[in-house]
Design an enzyme around this catalytic site. Structure first.
Site, PDB file in Angstrom:
ATOM      1  N   GLY A   8       0.817  -1.213   0.000  1.00 44.07           N
ATOM      2  CA  GLY A   8       0.000   0.000   0.000  1.00 44.07           C
ATOM      3  C   GLY A   8       0.844   1.252   0.000  1.00 44.07           C
ATOM      4  O   GLY A   8       0.387   2.321   0.415  1.00 44.07           O
ATOM      5  N   GLY A   9       2.062   1.152  -0.505  1.00 42.88           N
ATOM      6  CA  GLY A   9       2.988   2.284  -0.457  1.00 42.88           C
ATOM      7  C   GLY A   9       2.688   3.400  -1.429  1.00 42.88           C
ATOM      8  O   GLY A   9       3.341   4.437  -1.406  1.00 42.88           O
ATOM      9  N   ALA A  10       1.679   3.200  -2.295  1.00 43.99           N
ATOM     10  CA  ALA A  10       1.273   4.264  -3.212  1.00 43.99           C
ATOM     11  C   ALA A  10       0.069   5.038  -2.688  1.00 43.99           C
ATOM     12  O   ALA A  10      -0.415   5.961  -3.345  1.00 43.99           O
ATOM     13  CB  ALA A  10       0.946   3.682  -4.587  1.00 43.99           C
ATOM     14  N   GLY A  11      -0.422   4.664  -1.505  1.00 45.77           N
ATOM     15  CA  GLY A  11      -1.552   5.360  -0.901  1.00 45.77           C
ATOM     16  C   GLY A  11      -1.098   6.518  -0.029  1.00 45.77           C
ATOM     17  O   GLY A  11       0.077   6.914  -0.018  1.00 45.77           O
ATOM     18  N   PHE A  12      -2.025   7.044   0.729  1.00 51.69           N
ATOM     19  CA  PHE A  12      -1.761   8.242   1.537  1.00 51.69           C
ATOM     20  C   PHE A  12      -0.700   8.005   2.604  1.00 51.69           C
ATOM     21  O   PHE A  12       0.420   8.541   2.532  1.00 51.69           O
ATOM     22  CB  PHE A  12      -3.076   8.719   2.158  1.00 51.69           C
ATOM     23  CG  PHE A  12      -2.943   9.674   3.307  1.00 51.69           C
ATOM     24  CD1 PHE A  12      -2.076  10.753   3.248  1.00 51.69           C
ATOM     25  CD2 PHE A  12      -3.683   9.483   4.469  1.00 51.69           C
ATOM     26  CE1 PHE A  12      -1.945  11.636   4.323  1.00 51.69           C
ATOM     27  CE2 PHE A  12      -3.572  10.358   5.535  1.00 51.69           C
ATOM     28  CZ  PHE A  12      -2.700  11.426   5.465  1.00 51.69           C
ATOM     29  N   ILE A  13      -1.010   7.190   3.613  1.00 50.90           N
ATOM     30  CA  ILE A  13      -0.055   7.007   4.708  1.00 50.90           C
ATOM     31  C   ILE A  13       1.163   6.236   4.224  1.00 50.90           C
ATOM     32  O   ILE A  13       2.301   6.538   4.589  1.00 50.90           O
ATOM     33  CB  ILE A  13      -0.713   6.306   5.914  1.00 50.90           C
ATOM     34  CG1 ILE A  13      -1.976   7.043   6.357  1.00 50.90           C
ATOM     35  CG2 ILE A  13       0.272   6.234   7.084  1.00 50.90           C
ATOM     36  CD1 ILE A  13      -2.713   6.368   7.509  1.00 50.90           C
ATOM     37  N   GLY A  14       0.931   5.227   3.379  1.00 48.65           N
ATOM     38  CA  GLY A  14       2.041   4.427   2.888  1.00 48.65           C
ATOM     39  C   GLY A  14       3.087   5.243   2.162  1.00 48.65           C
ATOM     40  O   GLY A  14       4.288   5.076   2.381  1.00 48.65           O
ATOM     41  N   ASP A 119      -7.839   3.116  14.895  1.00 49.39           N
ATOM     42  CA  ASP A 119      -8.544   3.297  16.168  1.00 49.39           C
ATOM     43  C   ASP A 119     -10.012   2.890  16.074  1.00 49.39           C
ATOM     44  O   ASP A 119     -10.672   2.650  17.089  1.00 49.39           O
ATOM     45  CB  ASP A 119      -8.429   4.737  16.658  1.00 49.39           C
ATOM     46  CG  ASP A 119      -9.018   5.778  15.717  1.00 49.39           C
ATOM     47  OD1 ASP A 119      -9.393   5.423  14.571  1.00 49.39           O
ATOM     48  OD2 ASP A 119      -9.085   6.964  16.104  1.00 49.39           O
ATOM     49  N   LYS A 147     -11.108  -4.604   9.635  1.00 48.68           N
ATOM     50  CA  LYS A 147      -9.811  -4.269  10.246  1.00 48.68           C
ATOM     51  C   LYS A 147      -9.635  -5.014  11.563  1.00 48.68           C
ATOM     52  O   LYS A 147      -8.548  -5.514  11.875  1.00 48.68           O
ATOM     53  CB  LYS A 147      -9.686  -2.758  10.453  1.00 48.68           C
ATOM     54  CG  LYS A 147      -9.598  -1.953   9.177  1.00 48.68           C
ATOM     55  CD  LYS A 147      -8.365  -2.301   8.344  1.00 48.68           C
ATOM     56  CE  LYS A 147      -7.086  -1.802   8.975  1.00 48.68           C
ATOM     57  NZ  LYS A 147      -5.897  -2.044   8.105  1.00 48.68           N
TER      58      LYS A 147
END
Length: 325
Positions: A8-14, A119, A147
């Site tokens: 998922g490194g192309a997403g926001f947090i990633g 969370d 999740k």
């Protein structure tokens, strides 16, 4: 130097974590399915990228075998609550079966895993004490339920097979490169275009906001000092109502409060997410970016990067006055 495979490194947090890792001089491989939220533009030049689905065991295991990472950090997830309510199936595949696939690879190839959760697995905490890592998980919607299921699999694989896995549960992240379906970028972009900004109910739902760079530091801290078989809450200590967040964005942009529209509540709406962060703080981590500073950085990034977000705003979850939180 650490070799990190970032799913998922192309997403926001990633993608923010990829940039953080590079700033420390580490080597990174991005493994991403490039669904709607994953974008090649998010990844810095020179980073090796593999297009792949975490639910594809053979492809994922091959990437791990070739790269030989010191750690796999799993950001890959379907993460938008409204989408999960409309169509839960992709969430089941990625957030449950995909986690199972990664864990099977970890069991066989023996790599360290940091699994990124949320969370929201604790459910609605209005009128209750902030969640600790021992609080019973009570997810309220298909997204958070998948999740929580992934978290349960991680802990089961650590207990049963000795997989070297840790869980991190960040509060609501915000910052550059976040998809416009989410509250803060959606508010910024709609306000920039003088479009109405919709919020659920009266907007009093409360969330804890964490600037994405602080989250990246926390995850790195768990890799360096955390223990397998443990979960770590990552709070931002910036609790705000949805309405307060929208009002702060409008203030920074100099836009009128009259843009706000109140809409019916989302099905299964959680009123409050809040966590304690003692376990993370015992590792020496603290958030360093204040709410005002982080929000101004975020607003300025979207103001200056219209070329990045403009192709995304035809999505149905942006064009409609769909509320979110």
């Amino acid at each position: 130097m650490v070799r990190a495979l970032v799913t998922g490194g192309a997403g926001f947090i990633g993608s923010n974590f990829v940039r953080y890792m590079l700033s420390l001089g580490n080597e990174v491989l991005v493994y991403d399915a490039f669904a709607y939220a994953g974008r090649l533009e998010n990844i810095p030049n020179g980073v090796k990228v593999i297009k792949g689905d975490i639910a594809d065991f053979n492809a994922f295991s091959s990437a791990v075998g070739d790269f030989q990472p010191d750690v796999v950090v799993n950001f890959a997830a379907e993460s938008h609550v409204d989408r999960s309510i409309k169509n839960p199936e992709p969430f089941m595949r990625t957030n449950i079966y995909g986690v199972y696939t990664i864990l099977e690879a970890a069991r066989r190839l023996n790599f360290r895993l940091i699994h990124v959760s949320t969370d929201e697995v604790y459910g609605d905490l209005e009128g209750k004490e902030p969640a600790t890592e021992e609080t019973v998980l009570k997810p309220s919607n298909p997204y958070s339920a998948t999740k929580a299921s992934g978290d349960a699999l991680v802990m089961a694989y650590w207990r049963t097979y000795g997989v070297k896995a840790s869980i991190v549960r960040p509060s609501n992240n915000y910052g550059p490169h976040q998809h416009p379906e989410k509250l803060i970028p959606k508010t910024i972009i709609r306000a920039l275009n003088d479009l109405p900004v919709a919020v659920h109910g009266d907007g009093s739902q409360r969330r804890d906001w964490l600037y994405v760079e602080d989250n990246c530091r926390a995850i790195w801290t768990v890799y360096e000092r955390g223990s397998p078989g443990e979960a770590y809450n990552i709070p931002g200590f910036n609790e705000r109502s949805v309405l307060q967040v929208v009002e702060d964005i409008l203030r920074i942009l100099g836009k009128p409060r009259s843009l706000i529209r109140l809409a019916p509540n989302r099905p299964g709406q959680d009123r409050r997410y809040i966590m304690r962060g003692d376990r993370m703080m015992n590792l020496g981590w603290r958030p360093s970016v204040s709410w005002e500073e982080g929000l101004r950085r975020t607003v300025n990034w979207y103001v200056k990067n219209e070329d990045w977000w403009r192709p995304l705003v035809n999505d149905e979850f942006f064009v409609k006055e769909t509320p979110w939180a």
